[in-house]
Design an enzyme around this catalytic site. Structure first.
Site, PDB file in Angstrom:
ATOM      1  N   HIS A 115      38.530 -42.051 -19.807  1.00  0.00           N
ATOM      2  CA  HIS A 115      37.748 -40.814 -19.592  1.00  0.00           C
ATOM      3  C   HIS A 115      36.465 -40.862 -20.405  1.00  0.00           C
ATOM      4  O   HIS A 115      36.482 -40.747 -21.631  1.00  0.00           O
ATOM      5  CB  HIS A 115      38.575 -39.581 -19.995  1.00  0.00           C
ATOM      6  N   HIS A 119      31.829 -40.170 -20.229  1.00  0.00           N
ATOM      7  CA  HIS A 119      30.641 -39.625 -19.536  1.00  0.00           C
ATOM      8  C   HIS A 119      29.457 -40.540 -19.829  1.00  0.00           C
ATOM      9  O   HIS A 119      28.694 -40.308 -20.769  1.00  0.00           O
ATOM     10  CB  HIS A 119      30.351 -38.198 -20.002  1.00  0.00           C
ATOM     11  N   GLN A 172      30.156 -30.973 -12.558  1.00  0.00           N
ATOM     12  CA  GLN A 172      30.107 -30.363 -13.900  1.00  0.00           C
ATOM     13  C   GLN A 172      29.913 -28.844 -13.864  1.00  0.00           C
ATOM     14  O   GLN A 172      30.541 -28.107 -14.608  1.00  0.00           O
ATOM     15  CB  GLN A 172      28.968 -31.004 -14.710  1.00  0.00           C
ATOM     16  N   HIS A 194      38.825 -32.806 -14.687  1.00  0.00           N
ATOM     17  CA  HIS A 194      38.799 -32.039 -15.923  1.00  0.00           C
ATOM     18  C   HIS A 194      39.637 -30.806 -15.622  1.00  0.00           C
ATOM     19  O   HIS A 194      39.296 -30.036 -14.725  1.00  0.00           O
ATOM     20  CB  HIS A 194      37.382 -31.607 -16.262  1.00  0.00           C
ATOM     21  N   GLU A 209      40.465 -27.312 -19.611  1.00  0.00           N
ATOM     22  CA  GLU A 209      39.872 -27.629 -20.912  1.00  0.00           C
ATOM     23  C   GLU A 209      39.441 -26.319 -21.554  1.00  0.00           C
ATOM     24  O   GLU A 209      38.260 -25.960 -21.581  1.00  0.00           O
ATOM     25  CB  GLU A 209      38.674 -28.585 -20.767  1.00  0.00           C
ATOM     26  N   ASP A 225      35.754 -39.849 -24.082  1.00  0.00           N
ATOM     27  CA  ASP A 225      35.053 -38.687 -23.519  1.00  0.00           C
ATOM     28  C   ASP A 225      33.544 -38.726 -23.772  1.00  0.00           C
ATOM     29  O   ASP A 225      32.763 -38.786 -22.826  1.00  0.00           O
ATOM     30  CB  ASP A 225      35.653 -37.379 -24.037  1.00  0.00           C
TER      31      ASP A 225
END
Ligand SMILES: [Zn+2]
Length: 429
Positions: free
Chosen positions: A57, A59, A152, A210, A213, A309
């Protein structure tokens, strides 16, 4: 006859003094006292040799953007998302590619050769998708990169969110993402889970969302995700990333939820560095940790792996591309400090995450890809404790990165002149 032999390797499962013979790109033998010659021999001197690390995971479109266009003042998840929204229109393909390549260099040096990255699809320009598709191809000789279409700003909440995600998949993104807890309402979140699982089923793609969270114990999208996984026949192909709300849920509810997740064979991907940094922000004291229930999920047979992450981006100003830093934090936050616990944590950085990503020919068995890392540590416990130097990193049987060992020269009378990074002074001259 081998192309390369690594002699005197200690393996993550505890075997010691093992020789690994490599022919071409593959592991061809794993045994004590391997007979035969090789063009090149590396003496591991009873250091740990592990399959390369896997980050399930990340970005990569945001990495190394810290400070652009400004810093995250509150340090919160929501300001991070707002800040990314400010940066997004300024992003160029060239700058994204340059930062991602720099991160991949950092990753390779630390033995991280397989990464799943979420790619923001909220901006209809999809410059992030273009850049990450380019990166995937350019780093393919040394890093396996998987791309997740990640809305996102919300699949429904962002204008053109639905169309942009579809276009990203058409362009060649591998996996369907989502962010149900960020949709406008709980109900829209649940509807988004259903819609996204349907897309995955229609296109024959995996899912990695996701999910939950948040510290809100009523954020229960993982329940919907598990149910839709079963309904659409996606068992084993779906990942729930973060799942931090499970930390705060009622125990009775969780006693029903975990078996449902196990039935759906959900891959669980907590992100310990980011979870401990961003969750619990609305608490005074007692303050919640906000990482999901790792021990309980593992005990129920779920496949748990840990993600990095973020590294130096709007959400997290720290990070180094070192999966052992992630494991180190996981041990603390999950309070998994027992001997067997730590071995499980190491597996969660390697074999479990390889399984979550569906990597083929991963591991230390004969026939696996020779994607290996030699660490300046004797075993997995020392590796997790010291986050030691990666002495050599092999990709498909070839050394692609080396780092000089950390050796301290002491100038104190009556004490050893040389400390091998202080790992275990009794075991080495
Ligand atoms: Zn993430």
């Amino acid at each position: 006859m081998f192309d390369l032999i690594i002699r005197n390797a200690n393996l993550p499962d505890g075997r010691r003094g093992i020789d690994i013979g490599i022919a071409g790109e593959k592991i061809a033998a794993v045994e004590v006292g391997l007979p035969g010659e090789a063009r090149e021999v590396i003496d591991a001197t009873n250091r740990l040799v592990s399959p390369s690390f896997v980050d399930p995971h990340f970005h990569m479109d945001a990495t190394l953007s810290l400070g652009l266009p400004r810093m995250n003042v509150s340090g919160t998840l929501l300001e991070g998302i707002a800040l990314w929204g400010e940066l997004r229109p300024l992003l160029t393909r060239e700058a994204l590619v340059e930062r991602a390549l720099a991160y991949c260099d950092l990753a390779v040096g630390q033995g991280l050769l397989h990464i799943r990255t979420h790619v923001d699809t909220s901006d209809p320009r999809l410059v992030t998708v273009e850049a990450m598709l380019e990166i995937k191809e350019r780093v393919a000789p040394y890093i396996d990169l998987q791309l997740v279409a990640f809305p996102q700003d919300g699949y429904y909440r962002a204008s053109e969110g639905v169309e942009s995600l579809e276009r990203a998949l058409d362009m060649g993104v591998d996996i369907v993402g989502g962010i149900p807890h960020f949709e406008r309402t709980m109900q829209e979140g649940a509807v988004s889970v259903e819609a996204l699982c349907r897309i995955a089923a229609d296109r024959g793609l995996p899912v990695d969302m996701h999910c939950d969270e948040t510290d809100d114990p009523m954020s229960r999208h993982i329940e919907t995700l598990a149910a839709e996984t079963v309904r659409f026949g996606l068992k084993g192909r779906v990942a729930g990333s973060h799942l931090t709300s499970m930390h705060s849920m009622d125990n009775y509810y969780v006693s029903k939820l975990i078996p449902l997740m196990a039935e759906a064979e959900i891959n669980v991907i907590p992100n310990p560095l980011i979870n401990i940094m961003l969750q619990g922000r609305h608490d005074t004291y007692p303050k919640r940790r906000g990482m999901t229930r790792v021990r309980e999920l593992m005990a129920a047979g779920l496949n748990v792996s840990f993600g990095h992450d973020c590294v130096m981006d709007p959400w997290y100003s720290m990070g180094s591309g070192d999966m052992l830093e992630v494991g180190h934090m996981a041990i603390h936050v999950a309070q998994m400090s027992g001997l067997e616990d730590k071995k499980k944590i190491f597996d969660a950085l390697t074999v479990n995450s390889a399984r979550a990503l569906g990597l083929e020919n991963y591991g230390l068995d004969v026939g696996c890809h020779a994607d290996l890392v030699i660490l300046q540590a004797e075993d997995v416990l020392e590796a997790l404790r010291m986050k030691p130097t990666r002495l050599a990193v092999l990709r498909r049987g070839k050394v692609i990165a080396r780092t000089v060992p950390k050796i301290t020269e002491l100038q104190i009378e009556g004490r050893p002149e040389r400390i091998d990074a202080g790992y275990n002074p009794t075991a080495r001259p």
